[in-house]
Design a protein around this motif. Structure first.
Motif, PDB file in Angstrom:
ATOM      1  N   GLU A 130       0.197 -31.521   0.637  1.00  0.00           N
ATOM      2  CA  GLU A 130       1.157 -31.515   1.402  1.00  0.00           C
ATOM      3  C   GLU A 130       1.199 -32.192   2.619  1.00  0.00           C
ATOM      4  O   GLU A 130       0.052 -32.582   3.080  1.00  0.00           O
ATOM      5  CB  GLU A 130       1.665 -29.947   1.680  1.00  0.00           C
ATOM      6  N   THR A 134       5.307 -48.925   4.396  1.00  0.00           N
ATOM      7  CA  THR A 134       6.659 -48.607   4.226  1.00  0.00           C
ATOM      8  C   THR A 134       7.379 -48.648   5.711  1.00  0.00           C
ATOM      9  O   THR A 134       6.757 -48.563   6.761  1.00  0.00           O
ATOM     10  CB  THR A 134       6.649 -47.099   3.668  1.00  0.00           C
ATOM     11  N   SER A 178       7.140 -41.518   6.144  1.00  0.00           N
ATOM     12  CA  SER A 178       7.401 -40.912   4.698  1.00  0.00           C
ATOM     13  C   SER A 178       6.601 -39.628   4.518  1.00  0.00           C
ATOM     14  O   SER A 178       5.521 -39.340   4.878  1.00  0.00           O
ATOM     15  CB  SER A 178       7.156 -41.985   3.802  1.00  0.00           C
ATOM     16  N   ARG A 179       7.236 -38.750   3.815  1.00  0.00           N
ATOM     17  CA  ARG A 179       6.578 -37.497   3.427  1.00  0.00           C
ATOM     18  C   ARG A 179       6.173 -37.602   2.125  1.00  0.00           C
ATOM     19  O   ARG A 179       5.565 -36.526   1.829  1.00  0.00           O
ATOM     20  CB  ARG A 179       7.724 -36.351   3.557  1.00  0.00           C
ATOM     21  N   SER A 180       6.461 -38.571   1.393  1.00  0.00           N
ATOM     22  CA  SER A 180       5.966 -38.525   0.124  1.00  0.00           C
ATOM     23  C   SER A 180       4.668 -39.167  -0.175  1.00  0.00           C
ATOM     24  O   SER A 180       4.307 -40.213   0.220  1.00  0.00           O
ATOM     25  CB  SER A 180       6.909 -39.683  -0.694  1.00  0.00           C
ATOM     26  N   GLN A 202       3.458 -40.759  -2.758  1.00  0.00           N
ATOM     27  CA  GLN A 202       3.608 -42.057  -3.422  1.00  0.00           C
ATOM     28  C   GLN A 202       3.854 -43.228  -2.594  1.00  0.00           C
ATOM     29  O   GLN A 202       3.555 -44.182  -2.805  1.00  0.00           O
ATOM     30  CB  GLN A 202       4.743 -41.884  -4.300  1.00  0.00           C
ATOM     31  N   ALA A 203       4.132 -43.007  -1.211  1.00  0.00           N
ATOM     32  CA  ALA A 203       4.220 -43.855  -0.215  1.00  0.00           C
ATOM     33  C   ALA A 203       3.092 -44.508   0.344  1.00  0.00           C
ATOM     34  O   ALA A 203       2.999 -45.600   0.951  1.00  0.00           O
ATOM     35  CB  ALA A 203       5.500 -43.391   0.930  1.00  0.00           C
TER      36      ALA A 203
END
Length: 123
Positions: free
Chosen positions: A45, A100, A104-106, A108-109
């Motif tokens: 997370e 990026t 980003s919280r993703s 995948q970034a």
């Protein structure tokens, strides 16, 4: 870019730790950086992120007001200052780098990941 975390350990609830992530390889200033964590049996997370410039940061609600992310361009390092630690903060903490815009919280970034450092908070 290669990433190496350090600074994890065992601390009592209410205590503090400061994690470091040293970057090498490509130009550090090109990357947005993030901290993520993964507790046993749970998914990885988002914890915190900082933009390339260092001017923008973002935090998960669970750590906002307790954790601070920062970066030092001169020594290619980012930090996570963790205060008022709770047992639920126990996890392996990972540093990540990604090209990026902003933050980003993703997962995948982020294209580069460190090996992780264990943080254990006892009650």
């Amino acid at each position: 870019v290669q990433l190496v975390e350090s600074g994890g350990g065992l601390v009592q609830a209410g205590g503090s730790l400061k994690l470091s992530c040293a970057a090498s390889g490509r130009i550090f200033s090109m990357y947005a950086m993030g901290w993520f964590r993964q507790a046993p049996g749970k998914e990885r997370e988002f914890v915190a992120a900082i933009a390339r410039s260092g001017s923008t940061t973002d935090y998960a609600d669970s750590v906002k007001g307790r954790f601070t992310i920062s970066r030092e361009i001169t020594n290619n390092t980012i930090y996570l200052q963790m205060n008022s630690l709770k047992p639920e903060d126990t996890a392996i903490y990972y540093c990540a780098a990604g090209i990026t815009l902003g933050t980003s919280r993703s997962l995948q970034a982020y294209s580069s990941w460190g090996q992780g450092t264990q943080v254990t908070v006892s009650s």
